[in-house]
Design an enzyme around this catalytic site. Structure first.
Site, PDB file in Angstrom:
ATOM      1  N   ARG A 277       0.887  -1.170   0.000  1.00 48.31           N
ATOM      2  CA  ARG A 277       0.000   0.000   0.000  1.00 48.31           C
ATOM      3  C   ARG A 277       0.914   1.206   0.000  1.00 48.31           C
ATOM      4  NH1 ARG A 277      -5.271   1.047   3.680  1.00 48.31           N
ATOM      5  NH2 ARG A 277      -6.043  -0.325   2.033  1.00 48.31           N
TER       6      ARG A 277
ATOM      7  N   HIS B  54      -7.634   0.923  -6.120  1.00 45.31           N
ATOM      8  CA  HIS B  54      -7.738  -0.036  -5.000  1.00 45.31           C
ATOM      9  C   HIS B  54      -8.356  -1.326  -5.554  1.00 45.31           C
ATOM     10  CE1 HIS B  54      -7.770  -1.546  -1.060  1.00 45.31           C
ATOM     11  NE2 HIS B  54      -8.671  -0.771  -0.474  1.00 45.31           N
TER      12      HIS B  54
ATOM     13  N   GLN C  68      -9.980  -4.227  -3.313  1.00 41.72           N
ATOM     14  CA  GLN C  68     -11.272  -3.813  -2.780  1.00 41.72           C
ATOM     15  C   GLN C  68     -12.384  -4.079  -3.787  1.00 41.72           C
ATOM     16  OE1 GLN C  68     -12.123  -2.320   0.320  1.00 41.72           O
ATOM     17  NE2 GLN C  68     -14.137  -2.865  -0.468  1.00 41.72           N
TER      18      GLN C  68
ATOM     19  N   ASP D  96     -17.790   6.358  -0.779  1.00 43.84           N
ATOM     20  CA  ASP D  96     -16.574   6.225   0.032  1.00 43.84           C
ATOM     21  C   ASP D  96     -16.381   7.547   0.780  1.00 43.84           C
ATOM     22  OD1 ASP D  96     -14.162   5.372   1.107  1.00 43.84           O
ATOM     23  OD2 ASP D  96     -13.026   5.486  -0.767  1.00 43.84           O
TER      24      ASP D  96
ATOM     25  N   CYS E 152     -16.424   0.759   1.048  1.00 44.90           N
ATOM     26  CA  CYS E 152     -15.220  -0.035   1.341  1.00 44.90           C
ATOM     27  C   CYS E 152     -14.825   0.019   2.805  1.00 44.90           C
ATOM     28  CB  CYS E 152     -14.066   0.421   0.449  1.00 44.90           C
ATOM     29  SG  CYS E 152     -13.512   2.104   0.786  1.00 44.90           S
TER      30      CYS E 152
ATOM     31  N   ARG F 297     -12.949  -9.416   1.396  1.00 43.21           N
ATOM     32  CA  ARG F 297     -11.552  -9.044   1.136  1.00 43.21           C
ATOM     33  C   ARG F 297     -10.640 -10.238   1.416  1.00 43.21           C
ATOM     34  NH1 ARG F 297     -10.068  -3.797   1.492  1.00 43.21           N
ATOM     35  NH2 ARG F 297      -8.121  -4.615   0.615  1.00 43.21           N
TER      36      ARG F 297
HETATM   37  N1   CP Z   1     -11.232  -0.826   2.726  1.00 38.49           N
HETATM   38  C1   CP Z   1      -9.933  -0.850   3.098  1.00 38.49           C
HETATM   39  O1   CP Z   1      -9.019  -1.057   2.296  1.00 38.49           O
HETATM   40  O2   CP Z   1      -9.746  -0.665   4.423  1.00 38.49           O
HETATM   41  P1   CP Z   1      -8.359  -0.443   5.173  1.00 38.49           P
HETATM   42  O3   CP Z   1      -7.852   0.924   4.829  1.00 38.49           O
HETATM   43  O4   CP Z   1      -8.716  -0.592   6.627  1.00 38.49           O
HETATM   44  O5   CP Z   1      -7.386  -1.501   4.715  1.00 38.49           O
HETATM   45  N1  NVA Z   2     -10.447   6.208  -0.662  1.00 31.57           N
HETATM   46  C1  NVA Z   2      -9.973   5.721   0.607  1.00 31.57           C
HETATM   47  C2  NVA Z   2     -10.033   4.241   0.667  1.00 31.57           C
HETATM   48  C3  NVA Z   2      -9.669   3.648   2.001  1.00 31.57           C
HETATM   49  C4  NVA Z   2      -9.734   2.160   2.024  1.00 31.57           C
HETATM   50  C5  NVA Z   2      -8.552   6.217   0.842  1.00 31.57           C
HETATM   51  O1  NVA Z   2      -7.736   6.145  -0.082  1.00 31.57           O
HETATM   52  O2  NVA Z   2      -8.272   6.682   1.932  1.00 31.57           O
END
Ligand code: CP
Ligand code: NVA
Length: 308
Positions: free
Chosen positions: A107, A134, A137, A225, A266, A294
């Site tokens: 990430r 993502h 997800q 989101d 998500c 997930r």
């Molecule tokens: N939805 C998601 O990716 O959550 P986290 O940021 O907790 O991993």
């Molecule tokens: N759009 C959000 C997703 C978190 C899982 C972010 O990037 O923070």
């Protein structure tokens, strides 16, 4: 060797295969405790590095759990505690980690970090979220929709609010899985034109809506989101709140969608901002099935990458 970088990369057949595999692994575990290993142990003897340069609950815990259920071992690293946090390049990090581990989940911030890592790694790399996309997800989201409502092909998805990284992966998925998508996003917060163009080039209908009520009409799936993503700076908060306020998912929006519409997010969610508690905690919401899936989808993605 296969990476899993974005939903537009694998063939549609491979993506459908990943979802089928995830469903079969999920049903094989029905009634078993989460900590129990699967009867098949395809990751036995393999080590997976999870590198997080941003916070995470679901991605981190579901990958960790998934690796253990498949019989592998896992190490989790934050960007700050590696030399990545002090400016070591993604290319060198990739070359080094490839000497130790069998797969890397990352990430990170910029997409180019992910691409550089994948280019120089000699083991599979999985995108655990970037500022741009993502994919894990949205693979889980497609799986969740299909569990509840059958094939997503030719169905209608309505995305509300910020056209962010998750939204961009939905546009990739629209192209690959053949569903139409309406983007109820105010103009400054529409997703990148390249994602819209990709979906359209694959034959998916993409509608840019300005009226949220109209956008919801006929939707089989309503998704939103958080208004402020991890890559957004705090000074955007008030501006985004003001601009995105009209795009909140609430009971009126859900009432305008089809009778059987479901709601996804998500997570993490901010009740009272992008979605009301009534919707998030209501009967149409499948957000915790999404979170669970997930785990299953990522197990299938890891097995796809390692071909085990
Ligand atoms: N939805 C998601 O990716 O959550 P986290 O940021 O907790 O991993
Ligand atoms: N759009 C959000 C997703 C978190 C899982 C972010 O990037 O923070």
């Amino acid at each position: 060797m296969k990476h899993f970088l974005d939903i537009d990369q694998p063939s549609a057949t491979d993506l459908a295969g990943i979802i089928r595999h995830a469903r079969s692994m999920k049903s094989a575990r029905l009634g078993r405790a989460r900590g129990v290993r699967d009867s098949a142990q395809p990751l036995s003897g393999r080590l997976v590095a999870l590198v997080f340069e941003k916070p995470s609950t679901r991605t981190r815990v579901s990958f960790d759990t998934g690796v253990r259920q498949l019989g592998g071992e896992v190490m989790t690293l934050s960007g700050a505690e590696t030399q990545l946090g002090r400016g070591e390049s993604s290319a060198d990090t990739a070359r080094v980690l490839s000497r130790y581990v069998d797969m890397i989940v990352i990430r990170t911030h910029r997409e180019r970090n992910l691409l550089e890592l994948a280019e120089h790694a000699t083991v599979p790399v999985i995108n655990g979220l970037t500022d741009n996309t993502h994919p894990c997800q949205v693979m889980g989201d497609v799986m969740t929709f299909e569990e509840h409502r059958g094939p997503i092909a030719n169905r209608r998805v309505a995305w509300f609010g910020d056209g962010n990284n998750v939204c961009s992966s939905f546009l990739h998925a629209a192209g690959q899985f053949g569903f139409s998508i309406t983007l109820a996003c105010p103009e400054p917060y529409r997703p990148g034109e390249e994602y819209v163009a990709y979906a359209r080039s694959m034959g998916a209908a993409v509608t840019l809506a300005t009226d949220p009520q109209v956008a919801a009409e006929g939707a089989d799936l309503v998704v939103t989101d958080a208004w402020l993503s991890m890559h957004d700076t705090e000074d955007l908060r008030n501006e985004k709140r003001e601009c995105l306020g009209a795009f909140q998912v609430n009971d009126q929006i859900m009432a305008a969608a089809t009778e059987n519409a479901i709601f996804m997010h998500c997570l993490p969610a901010y009740r009272g901002e992008e979605v009301t508690s009534a919707v998030l905690d209501g009967p149409k919401s499948v957000v915790f099935d999404e979170a669970e899936n997930r785990l299953h989808i990522q197990k299938a993605i890891m097995r796809y990458c390692l071909e085990v």
